[in-house]
Design a protein around this motif. Sequence first.
Motif, PDB file in Angstrom:
ATOM      1  N   THR A 167       2.585  -3.456   4.125  1.00  0.00           N
ATOM      2  CA  THR A 167       1.314  -3.952   3.585  1.00  0.00           C
ATOM      3  C   THR A 167       0.843  -5.191   4.345  1.00  0.00           C
ATOM      4  OG1 THR A 167       1.959  -3.114   1.407  1.00  0.00           O
ATOM      5  CG2 THR A 167       0.130  -4.684   1.480  1.00  0.00           C
ATOM      6  N   ALA A 168       1.781  -6.090   4.653  1.00  0.00           N
ATOM      7  CA  ALA A 168       1.439  -7.320   5.370  1.00  0.00           C
ATOM      8  C   ALA A 168       0.946  -7.008   6.788  1.00  0.00           C
ATOM      9  CB  ALA A 168       2.653  -8.247   5.418  1.00  0.00           C
ATOM     10  N   PHE A 169       1.632  -6.118   7.491  1.00  0.00           N
ATOM     11  CA  PHE A 169       1.270  -5.793   8.877  1.00  0.00           C
ATOM     12  C   PHE A 169      -0.067  -5.052   8.954  1.00  0.00           C
ATOM     13  CE2 PHE A 169       6.070  -5.768   9.873  1.00  0.00           C
ATOM     14  CZ  PHE A 169       6.034  -7.112  10.240  1.00  0.00           C
ATOM     15  N   THR A 170      -0.296  -4.099   8.045  1.00  0.00           N
ATOM     16  CA  THR A 170      -1.575  -3.382   8.062  1.00  0.00           C
ATOM     17  C   THR A 170      -2.728  -4.313   7.686  1.00  0.00           C
ATOM     18  OG1 THR A 170      -1.088  -2.583   5.814  1.00  0.00           O
ATOM     19  CG2 THR A 170      -0.676  -1.065   7.638  1.00  0.00           C
ATOM     20  N   GLY A 171      -2.468  -5.291   6.813  1.00  0.00           N
ATOM     21  CA  GLY A 171      -3.476  -6.303   6.485  1.00  0.00           C
ATOM     22  C   GLY A 171      -3.859  -7.114   7.715  1.00  0.00           C
ATOM     23  N   LEU A 172      -2.869  -7.475   8.521  1.00  0.00           N
ATOM     24  CA  LEU A 172      -3.133  -8.191   9.771  1.00  0.00           C
ATOM     25  C   LEU A 172      -3.964  -7.335  10.727  1.00  0.00           C
ATOM     26  CD1 LEU A 172       0.215  -9.978  10.735  1.00  0.00           C
ATOM     27  CD2 LEU A 172      -1.984 -11.052  10.334  1.00  0.00           C
ATOM     28  N   ALA A 173      -3.636  -6.059  10.814  1.00  0.00           N
ATOM     29  CA  ALA A 173      -4.341  -5.149  11.721  1.00  0.00           C
ATOM     30  C   ALA A 173      -5.806  -4.976  11.329  1.00  0.00           C
ATOM     31  CB  ALA A 173      -3.648  -3.789  11.748  1.00  0.00           C
ATOM     32  N   GLN A 174      -6.101  -5.160  10.050  1.00  0.00           N
ATOM     33  CA  GLN A 174      -7.482  -5.036   9.572  1.00  0.00           C
ATOM     34  C   GLN A 174      -8.245  -6.353   9.654  1.00  0.00           C
ATOM     35  OE1 GLN A 174      -6.790  -3.133   5.658  1.00  0.00           O
ATOM     36  NE2 GLN A 174      -8.014  -1.445   6.441  1.00  0.00           N
ATOM     37  N   GLY A 175      -7.641  -7.337  10.292  1.00  0.00           N
ATOM     38  CA  GLY A 175      -8.325  -8.614  10.473  1.00  0.00           C
ATOM     39  C   GLY A 175      -7.949  -9.674   9.462  1.00  0.00           C
ATOM     40  N   GLY A 176      -6.944  -9.390   8.659  1.00  0.00           N
ATOM     41  CA  GLY A 176      -6.504 -10.375   7.673  1.00  0.00           C
ATOM     42  C   GLY A 176      -5.564 -11.391   8.295  1.00  0.00           C
ATOM     43  N   ILE A 347       3.885   7.070   3.230  1.00  0.00           N
ATOM     44  CA  ILE A 347       3.006   6.037   3.811  1.00  0.00           C
ATOM     45  C   ILE A 347       2.644   6.262   5.274  1.00  0.00           C
ATOM     46  CG2 ILE A 347       3.903   4.303   2.200  1.00  0.00           C
ATOM     47  CD1 ILE A 347       5.451   3.059   4.528  1.00  0.00           C
ATOM     48  N   SER A 348       3.233   7.275   5.929  1.00  0.00           N
ATOM     49  CA  SER A 348       2.982   7.434   7.365  1.00  0.00           C
ATOM     50  C   SER A 348       1.529   7.756   7.684  1.00  0.00           C
ATOM     51  CB  SER A 348       3.894   8.523   7.943  1.00  0.00           C
ATOM     52  OG  SER A 348       3.657   9.766   7.292  1.00  0.00           O
ATOM     53  N   GLY A 349       0.817   8.378   6.745  1.00  0.00           N
ATOM     54  CA  GLY A 349      -0.581   8.716   6.986  1.00  0.00           C
ATOM     55  C   GLY A 349      -1.559   7.607   6.635  1.00  0.00           C
ATOM     56  N   VAL A 350      -1.067   6.518   6.053  1.00  0.00           N
ATOM     57  CA  VAL A 350      -1.958   5.434   5.600  1.00  0.00           C
ATOM     58  C   VAL A 350      -2.670   4.748   6.764  1.00  0.00           C
ATOM     59  CG1 VAL A 350      -2.034   3.187   4.427  1.00  0.00           C
ATOM     60  CG2 VAL A 350      -0.674   5.063   3.461  1.00  0.00           C
ATOM     61  N   PRO A 351      -1.983   4.363   7.863  1.00  0.00           N
ATOM     62  CA  PRO A 351      -2.708   3.722   8.983  1.00  0.00           C
ATOM     63  C   PRO A 351      -3.832   4.593   9.540  1.00  0.00           C
ATOM     64  CG  PRO A 351      -0.349   3.403   9.233  1.00  0.00           C
ATOM     65  CD  PRO A 351      -0.524   4.388   8.113  1.00  0.00           C
ATOM     66  N   LEU A 352      -3.594   5.920   9.603  1.00  0.00           N
ATOM     67  CA  LEU A 352      -4.636   6.834  10.090  1.00  0.00           C
ATOM     68  C   LEU A 352      -5.810   6.859   9.121  1.00  0.00           C
ATOM     69  CD1 LEU A 352      -5.332   8.889  12.319  1.00  0.00           C
ATOM     70  CD2 LEU A 352      -4.269  10.654  10.902  1.00  0.00           C
ATOM     71  N   ALA A 353      -5.530   6.897   7.822  1.00  0.00           N
ATOM     72  CA  ALA A 353      -6.584   6.895   6.803  1.00  0.00           C
ATOM     73  C   ALA A 353      -7.365   5.583   6.817  1.00  0.00           C
ATOM     74  CB  ALA A 353      -5.974   7.119   5.422  1.00  0.00           C
ATOM     75  N   MET A 354      -6.717   4.493   7.211  1.00  0.00           N
ATOM     76  CA  MET A 354      -7.376   3.184   7.275  1.00  0.00           C
ATOM     77  C   MET A 354      -8.232   3.033   8.535  1.00  0.00           C
ATOM     78  SD  MET A 354      -4.121   0.866   6.033  1.00  0.00           S
ATOM     79  CE  MET A 354      -4.907  -0.720   6.084  1.00  0.00           C
ATOM     80  N   CYS A 358      -3.647   2.844  15.849  1.00  0.00           N
ATOM     81  CA  CYS A 358      -2.273   3.333  15.983  1.00  0.00           C
ATOM     82  C   CYS A 358      -1.943   4.445  14.987  1.00  0.00           C
ATOM     83  CB  CYS A 358      -1.290   2.177  15.782  1.00  0.00           C
ATOM     84  SG  CYS A 358      -1.348   1.468  14.111  1.00  0.00           S
ATOM     85  N   GLY A 359      -2.926   4.837  14.172  1.00  0.00           N
ATOM     86  CA  GLY A 359      -2.666   5.760  13.071  1.00  0.00           C
ATOM     87  C   GLY A 359      -1.998   7.055  13.481  1.00  0.00           C
ATOM     88  N   LYS A 360      -2.510   7.681  14.554  1.00  0.00           N
ATOM     89  CA  LYS A 360      -1.996   8.993  14.942  1.00  0.00           C
ATOM     90  C   LYS A 360      -0.565   8.910  15.486  1.00  0.00           C
ATOM     91  CE  LYS A 360      -4.169  13.197  16.402  1.00  0.00           C
ATOM     92  NZ  LYS A 360      -5.403  13.795  16.919  1.00  0.00           N
ATOM     93  N   ILE A 361      -0.296   7.888  16.325  1.00  0.00           N
ATOM     94  CA  ILE A 361       1.041   7.772  16.902  1.00  0.00           C
ATOM     95  C   ILE A 361       2.064   7.348  15.850  1.00  0.00           C
ATOM     96  CG2 ILE A 361       0.726   5.378  17.698  1.00  0.00           C
ATOM     97  CD1 ILE A 361       2.680   8.191  19.490  1.00  0.00           C
ATOM     98  N   VAL A 362       1.643   6.530  14.881  1.00  0.00           N
ATOM     99  CA  VAL A 362       2.539   6.141  13.785  1.00  0.00           C
ATOM    100  C   VAL A 362       2.932   7.380  12.984  1.00  0.00           C
ATOM    101  CG1 VAL A 362       2.668   4.929  11.560  1.00  0.00           C
ATOM    102  CG2 VAL A 362       1.787   3.743  13.571  1.00  0.00           C
ATOM    103  N   LEU A 363       1.949   8.224  12.675  1.00  0.00           N
ATOM    104  CA  LEU A 363       2.214   9.451  11.927  1.00  0.00           C
ATOM    105  C   LEU A 363       3.148  10.372  12.713  1.00  0.00           C
ATOM    106  CD1 LEU A 363       1.635  11.252   9.477  1.00  0.00           C
ATOM    107  CD2 LEU A 363      -0.403  12.092  10.658  1.00  0.00           C
ATOM    108  N   THR A 364       2.905  10.484  14.017  1.00  0.00           N
ATOM    109  CA  THR A 364       3.723  11.352  14.870  1.00  0.00           C
ATOM    110  C   THR A 364       5.178  10.903  14.888  1.00  0.00           C
ATOM    111  OG1 THR A 364       1.811  11.803  16.282  1.00  0.00           O
ATOM    112  CG2 THR A 364       3.985  12.257  17.214  1.00  0.00           C
ATOM    113  N   VAL A 365       5.403   9.598  15.110  1.00  0.00           N
ATOM    114  CA  VAL A 365       6.770   9.072  15.183  1.00  0.00           C
ATOM    115  C   VAL A 365       7.460   9.186  13.825  1.00  0.00           C
ATOM    116  CG1 VAL A 365       8.146   6.984  15.594  1.00  0.00           C
ATOM    117  CG2 VAL A 365       6.267   7.555  17.133  1.00  0.00           C
ATOM    118  N   ALA A 366       6.701   8.973  12.734  1.00  0.00           N
ATOM    119  CA  ALA A 366       7.278   9.097  11.388  1.00  0.00           C
ATOM    120  C   ALA A 366       7.728  10.534  11.118  1.00  0.00           C
ATOM    121  CB  ALA A 366       6.263   8.653  10.338  1.00  0.00           C
TER     122      ALA A 366
END
Length: 392
Positions: A167-176, A347-354, A358-366
């Motif tokens: 949650t913390a890392f994805t918040g940073l990626a969204q500009g938080g 949670i692997s699909g969450v970055p892609l949905a956001m 990196c969403g697609k590669i995160v999902l692939t590696v997961a």
Amino acid sequence: MLTSLSLVFLLGMLLSWAFQKIRLPGLLGMLLTGMILGPYALNMLDGSILGISADLRQIALIIILTRAGLSLDIQDLKKVGRPAVLMCFVPACFEIIGMILLAPRLLGISILDAAIMGAVVGAVSPAVIVPKMLNLMEKGYGVKKSIPQLILAGASVDDVFVIVMFTAFTGLAQGGTFSPASILSIPVSIGTGIVAGGLAGVLLALFFRKVHIRDSAKVVILLSISFLMIELENRLKGYVPFSGLLAVMSIGIALQKKRYEAAARLSVKYSKLWVAAEVLLFVLVGATVDISYAMKAGAAAVILIFGVLIFRMAGVFFCLLGTDINRKERLFCMIAYMPKATVQAAISGVPLAMGLGCGKIVLTVAVLAILITAPLGAFGVEQTYKRLLKAE
């Protein structure tokens, strides 16, 4: 929906039996069933089941964690002490660090993207580990040094830590911005979950002592309270950090401490429920696996997964330094702490949905992490516990 459920159970149990016959983990057959029946292959599962797949997987997870709580003696964990606490977060930290060091070089992604990927892949799977450790406890392997109990407890808290970091890392990626409060929420969510679950377990023990009802009715009551704990986590999100899954496990622990005989009988009932829940859980996890993503990832992603597994094993080894656990037993702990499945599927699909790059590669590696580590860890435990652990 009924046809889909029939296919899930019949084919899932059939392939599980077939894999066990060739000395491979049954869950591999269940995962394969999900991949075959799922939307990325034959697409034979009803959309209504896929729509509630996350809820069904969570129910299965509740069943196995409650059973774990009913079987876990807290005194055994107190004997272990410091390593039990370290196992909750150190191996995951090592794996996230490994991902930050390796992923930018192997996949060409940024450090922040690698941190997000590490948080997704870094969670261990209680759905794979808990049944294996309960089986070892029943057989008496490693029980004197509380090795199954140590792994079981660590796997349950590990997920809380990793999800907060995600949650913390994805918040940073969204500009938080990275807030110290997000780190503080980890011990708070653990503490509130344990307190709420423990209190509920004590109250249930008092109720069962005063009111004599059938064990089947007790199971229904216990399941209902567990569902409410998960819903409480959802309601408190954004206000008070709270771990519903830890609360569920704490209910079982408190009930076992206050009403041991009742807890033992309920554990038997839950083990029967797990026969169906296990099939449902792993088939639906398999249905989330997009094989085409895994095929596109290439050798670099596979090398990355094995690379970060080495970091995780080093983290487990570090946790066990200074204990009376010998080399063989440490090796077993390192193998048993590998499997990944449920958290990655969730949670692997969450970055892609956001909409993160990196969403697609995160999902692939997961996806690859599930395909590689779930069967590898389960197979490793089954093949090594008699050689590496002492039977009591």
